[in-house]
Design an enzyme around this catalytic site. Structure first.
Site, PDB file in Angstrom:
ATOM      1  N   HIS A  94     -46.265  65.730  69.904  1.00  0.00           N
ATOM      2  CA  HIS A  94     -47.409  66.172  70.697  1.00  0.00           C
ATOM      3  C   HIS A  94     -47.088  67.509  71.358  1.00  0.00           C
ATOM      4  O   HIS A  94     -45.987  68.054  71.201  1.00  0.00           O
ATOM      5  CB  HIS A  94     -47.811  65.121  71.735  1.00  0.00           C
ATOM      6  CG  HIS A  94     -46.707  64.702  72.656  1.00  0.00           C
ATOM      7  ND1 HIS A  94     -46.239  65.511  73.676  1.00  0.00           N
ATOM      8  CD2 HIS A  94     -45.969  63.575  72.706  1.00  0.00           C
ATOM      9  CE1 HIS A  94     -45.267  64.892  74.322  1.00  0.00           C
ATOM     10  NE2 HIS A  94     -45.074  63.724  73.763  1.00  0.00           N
ATOM     11  N   HIS A 105     -43.838  68.610  73.057  1.00  0.00           N
ATOM     12  CA  HIS A 105     -42.639  68.944  72.289  1.00  0.00           C
ATOM     13  C   HIS A 105     -42.586  70.422  71.897  1.00  0.00           C
ATOM     14  O   HIS A 105     -41.566  70.899  71.386  1.00  0.00           O
ATOM     15  CB  HIS A 105     -42.583  68.121  70.992  1.00  0.00           C
ATOM     16  CG  HIS A 105     -42.403  66.653  71.207  1.00  0.00           C
ATOM     17  ND1 HIS A 105     -43.379  65.728  70.895  1.00  0.00           N
ATOM     18  CD2 HIS A 105     -41.366  65.940  71.707  1.00  0.00           C
ATOM     19  CE1 HIS A 105     -42.944  64.505  71.184  1.00  0.00           C
ATOM     20  NE2 HIS A 105     -41.729  64.609  71.681  1.00  0.00           N
ATOM     21  N   LYS A 153     -40.628  57.094  83.115  1.00  0.00           N
ATOM     22  CA  LYS A 153     -41.453  55.916  82.863  1.00  0.00           C
ATOM     23  C   LYS A 153     -41.350  54.938  84.024  1.00  0.00           C
ATOM     24  O   LYS A 153     -40.268  54.717  84.567  1.00  0.00           O
ATOM     25  CB  LYS A 153     -41.007  55.215  81.565  1.00  0.00           C
ATOM     26  CG  LYS A 153     -41.233  56.050  80.304  1.00  0.00           C
ATOM     27  CD  LYS A 153     -42.713  56.242  80.036  1.00  0.00           C
ATOM     28  CE  LYS A 153     -42.956  57.088  78.809  1.00  0.00           C
ATOM     29  NZ  LYS A 153     -44.377  57.325  78.549  1.00  0.00           N
ATOM     30  N   LYS A 179     -53.030  66.684  78.040  1.00  0.00           N
ATOM     31  CA  LYS A 179     -53.841  65.477  78.169  1.00  0.00           C
ATOM     32  C   LYS A 179     -55.300  65.804  77.852  1.00  0.00           C
ATOM     33  O   LYS A 179     -55.848  66.779  78.337  1.00  0.00           O
ATOM     34  CB  LYS A 179     -53.742  64.901  79.583  1.00  0.00           C
ATOM     35  CG  LYS A 179     -52.356  64.364  79.931  1.00  0.00           C
ATOM     36  CD  LYS A 179     -52.003  63.172  79.082  1.00  0.00           C
ATOM     37  CE  LYS A 179     -50.651  62.592  79.476  1.00  0.00           C
ATOM     38  NZ  LYS A 179     -50.260  61.456  78.607  1.00  0.00           N
ATOM     39  N   THR A 180     -55.925  64.982  77.014  1.00  0.00           N
ATOM     40  CA  THR A 180     -57.322  65.151  76.654  1.00  0.00           C
ATOM     41  C   THR A 180     -58.066  63.857  76.926  1.00  0.00           C
ATOM     42  O   THR A 180     -57.473  62.841  77.307  1.00  0.00           O
ATOM     43  CB  THR A 180     -57.470  65.504  75.165  1.00  0.00           C
ATOM     44  OG1 THR A 180     -57.120  64.361  74.369  1.00  0.00           O
ATOM     45  CG2 THR A 180     -56.563  66.667  74.779  1.00  0.00           C
ATOM     46  N   THR A 198     -40.966  57.520  68.965  1.00  0.00           N
ATOM     47  CA  THR A 198     -41.768  56.493  69.655  1.00  0.00           C
ATOM     48  C   THR A 198     -43.238  56.522  69.262  1.00  0.00           C
ATOM     49  O   THR A 198     -44.000  55.638  69.660  1.00  0.00           O
ATOM     50  CB  THR A 198     -41.664  56.670  71.178  1.00  0.00           C
ATOM     51  OG1 THR A 198     -42.006  58.023  71.520  1.00  0.00           O
ATOM     52  CG2 THR A 198     -40.245  56.392  71.653  1.00  0.00           C
ATOM     53  N   ARG A 241     -40.422  50.773  78.040  1.00  0.00           N
ATOM     54  CA  ARG A 241     -41.178  51.202  76.863  1.00  0.00           C
ATOM     55  C   ARG A 241     -41.384  50.038  75.891  1.00  0.00           C
ATOM     56  O   ARG A 241     -40.570  49.120  75.824  1.00  0.00           O
ATOM     57  CB  ARG A 241     -40.429  52.326  76.126  1.00  0.00           C
ATOM     58  CG  ARG A 241     -40.376  53.640  76.885  1.00  0.00           C
ATOM     59  CD  ARG A 241     -39.563  54.655  76.113  1.00  0.00           C
ATOM     60  NE  ARG A 241     -39.394  55.901  76.857  1.00  0.00           N
ATOM     61  CZ  ARG A 241     -40.149  56.974  76.706  1.00  0.00           C
ATOM     62  NH1 ARG A 241     -41.146  56.945  75.845  1.00  0.00           N
ATOM     63  NH2 ARG A 241     -39.926  58.065  77.403  1.00  0.00           N
ATOM     64  N   ASP A 282     -36.824  66.954  82.074  1.00  0.00           N
ATOM     65  CA  ASP A 282     -36.780  65.581  82.579  1.00  0.00           C
ATOM     66  C   ASP A 282     -35.632  64.790  81.968  1.00  0.00           C
ATOM     67  O   ASP A 282     -35.393  63.642  82.340  1.00  0.00           O
ATOM     68  CB  ASP A 282     -38.123  64.871  82.338  1.00  0.00           C
ATOM     69  CG  ASP A 282     -38.575  64.941  80.892  1.00  0.00           C
ATOM     70  OD1 ASP A 282     -37.901  65.610  80.060  1.00  0.00           O
ATOM     71  OD2 ASP A 282     -39.619  64.344  80.571  1.00  0.00           O
ATOM     72  N   GLN A 328     -26.952  58.235  74.593  1.00  0.00           N
ATOM     73  CA  GLN A 328     -27.293  59.633  74.344  1.00  0.00           C
ATOM     74  C   GLN A 328     -26.070  60.521  74.497  1.00  0.00           C
ATOM     75  O   GLN A 328     -25.876  61.475  73.739  1.00  0.00           O
ATOM     76  CB  GLN A 328     -28.413  60.102  75.274  1.00  0.00           C
ATOM     77  CG  GLN A 328     -28.845  61.541  74.983  1.00  0.00           C
ATOM     78  CD  GLN A 328     -30.123  61.926  75.677  1.00  0.00           C
ATOM     79  OE1 GLN A 328     -30.972  61.098  75.954  1.00  0.00           O
ATOM     80  NE2 GLN A 328     -30.287  63.226  75.956  1.00  0.00           N
ATOM     81  N   LYS A 360     -48.479  68.001  83.837  1.00  0.00           N
ATOM     82  CA  LYS A 360     -48.123  68.202  82.430  1.00  0.00           C
ATOM     83  C   LYS A 360     -49.358  68.528  81.602  1.00  0.00           C
ATOM     84  O   LYS A 360     -50.379  67.852  81.696  1.00  0.00           O
ATOM     85  CB  LYS A 360     -47.453  66.944  81.857  1.00  0.00           C
ATOM     86  CG  LYS A 360     -45.996  66.784  82.267  1.00  0.00           C
ATOM     87  CD  LYS A 360     -45.347  65.630  81.515  1.00  0.00           C
ATOM     88  CE  LYS A 360     -43.885  65.485  81.913  1.00  0.00           C
ATOM     89  NZ  LYS A 360     -43.221  64.392  81.160  1.00  0.00           N
TER      90      LYS A 360
END
Length: 417
Positions: free
Chosen positions: A49, A52, A86, A238-239, A44, A90, A199, A178, A235
């Site tokens: 990131h 993972h 989500k 995040k920046t 995606t 998406r 998740d 899946q 989580k």
């Protein structure tokens, strides 16, 4: 510490969350050689990131123990989009974008896994578009959909959060698709274990259940990895600029290093356990420093974490550069060639100057003008060692300046030409 079995070490490190059959999976990983397992990654974005990393490092640990990883690139499932976690549907991607992203994933994963065919348990890439895109819908629903009940699917966490805002039937198919991936890999490759983030539990469990119902086989198992969370349950990764990417272009090695160098004291030990190969004995010793609130030793532990993480993702050479750059800044305040740098264009200036607010935003140190003004008002900005206290200040840059935000974030701004 006595030698631990693989399943024991994973548990102590906090890497595993839920398992369909805990005792059977532990026995499988501890006593069986060459267990075939897979983890799926939907393409995606144009980079993996930090979220993972737990899965990538788990795959590496399992491969080192003699098991065989299959990396499933979601060239088919990405066209649908996983609704898990989500609140909205998406964004749909083109086949071309998905293929490009999948290629980037392959390159990044090569730092973690051995793909050389000389190895008996070499990692392999598989692409679910190879089998999903040719499926005929009515045949698929008749063959696979009969093993799923709507009531059971709606009870899954991945769908619950979407029911109020609306869940498209298009996305509702994701669980079936899946699950079919696991069935396909079980049949074609002999894969018996699917792993994914916690998740994803409902989707992963659905695959193992499908194999048991359809094939009457009891050797398909599901396991999830723990999510990388802060002590407050948020989580990590995040920046100010968004996600902490594994791409050097999207997140330079120095910024990646600084992220882990600046983690909260309460999070450093958990990160060392889950994300590095530092021995548990050493981590236990360092945990004592955190409990004792020994500032010097805690900082040394953060430096170890930052170095280990940067070396894993970008290599030891980049890790050493980042570490040296950080030390140069904190010891002498001197600029370093490896410091993150933003080159400003002529249009960024008005009468040869740029506002302090715009400079913070332009360099990615603040997410918005409002955030930048708050930073300045609270005394959190310095230029070449001089504190900036006026939110309307205009900064003159002849060649370059060193911006400091707070106590630990340094950035170089250079003028083009």
């Amino acid at each position: 510490m006595t030698s631990l079995k693989l399943s024991q070490e994973l548990k102590i490190r906090g890497m595993t969350a839920q398992m369909s059959h805990e005792d059977e999976i532990a026995k499988l990983l501890d006593t069986t050689q060459g267990v075939k397992f897979y983890i799926g990654f939907d393409a995606t974005a144009d980079s993996l990131h930090v979220g993972h990393l737990v899965q990538l490092i788990l795959m590496r640990r399992l491969q080192k123990a003699g098991h065989k990883p299959y990396v499933l690139l979601g060239t088919g499932t990405t066209l649908v989009g996983d609704p898990s976690g989500k609140s909205d549907m998406r964004q749909m991607l083109t086949v071309e974008n998905i293929e490009r992203n999948a290629g980037i994933f392959k390159e990044q994963m090569s730092r973690f896994l051995d793909f050389s065919e000389a190895s008996a348990n070499c990692a392999e890439f598989v692409r679910n578009g190879d089998w999903l895109l040719d499926l005929k819908y009515l045949e698929f629903i008749k063959d696979i959909g009969v093993h799923f009940t709507i009531n059971r699917m709606l009870a899954a966490e991945c769908f619950k959060s979407r029911m109020e805002k609306g869940l498209s039937f298009f996305e509702f198919n994701y669980m079936l698709i899946q699950a079919y991936d696991f069935l396909h890999l079980y049949r074609e490759k002999g894969v018996t274990l699917e792993i994914g983030g916690d998740d994803q539990w409902s989707n992963i469990l659905a695959g193992a259940d499908l194999i048991r119902r359809k094939l009457q086989k009891n050797d398909a198992f599901a396991m999830t990895t723990s999510l990388l969370l802060t002590k407050d349950g948020i989580k990590m990764g995040k920046t100010q600029k968004g996600a902490l990417w594994l791409s050097a272009e999207k997140c330079p090695p120095y910024e990646f290093y600084q992220y882990f160098r600046n983690v909260d004291d309460a999070d450093v030990i958990n990160c060392l356990r889950m994300l590095t190969f530092v021995p548990l004995e050493e981590i236990a010793e360092r945990e004592k420093f955190v409990e004792a609130k020994d500032g010097k030793k805690i900082n040394e532990t953060k430096e170890l974490l930052a170095y280990e993480m940067t070396a894993l993702v970008h290599g030891t050479e980049e890790a050493e550069k980042a570490q040296n750059a950080a030390k140069n800044l904190f010891v002498s305040g001197a600029a370093d060639a490896n410091m993150p740098t933003t080159v400003l264009a002529d249009e960024d200036f008005v009468d040869g100057k740029i506002s302090a607010v715009a400079l913070l935003v332009k360099c990615g140190l603040c997410s918005s003008n409002r955030d930048a003004r708050t930073t300045i008002e609270q005394g959190g900005m310095s230029i070449d060692g001089e504190k900036v206290t006026d939110v309307n200040a205009m900064i003159e840059i002849n060649e370059q300046v060193i911006i400091k935000k707070g106590k630990k974030n340094f950035h170089k701004a250079a003028r083009n030409g």
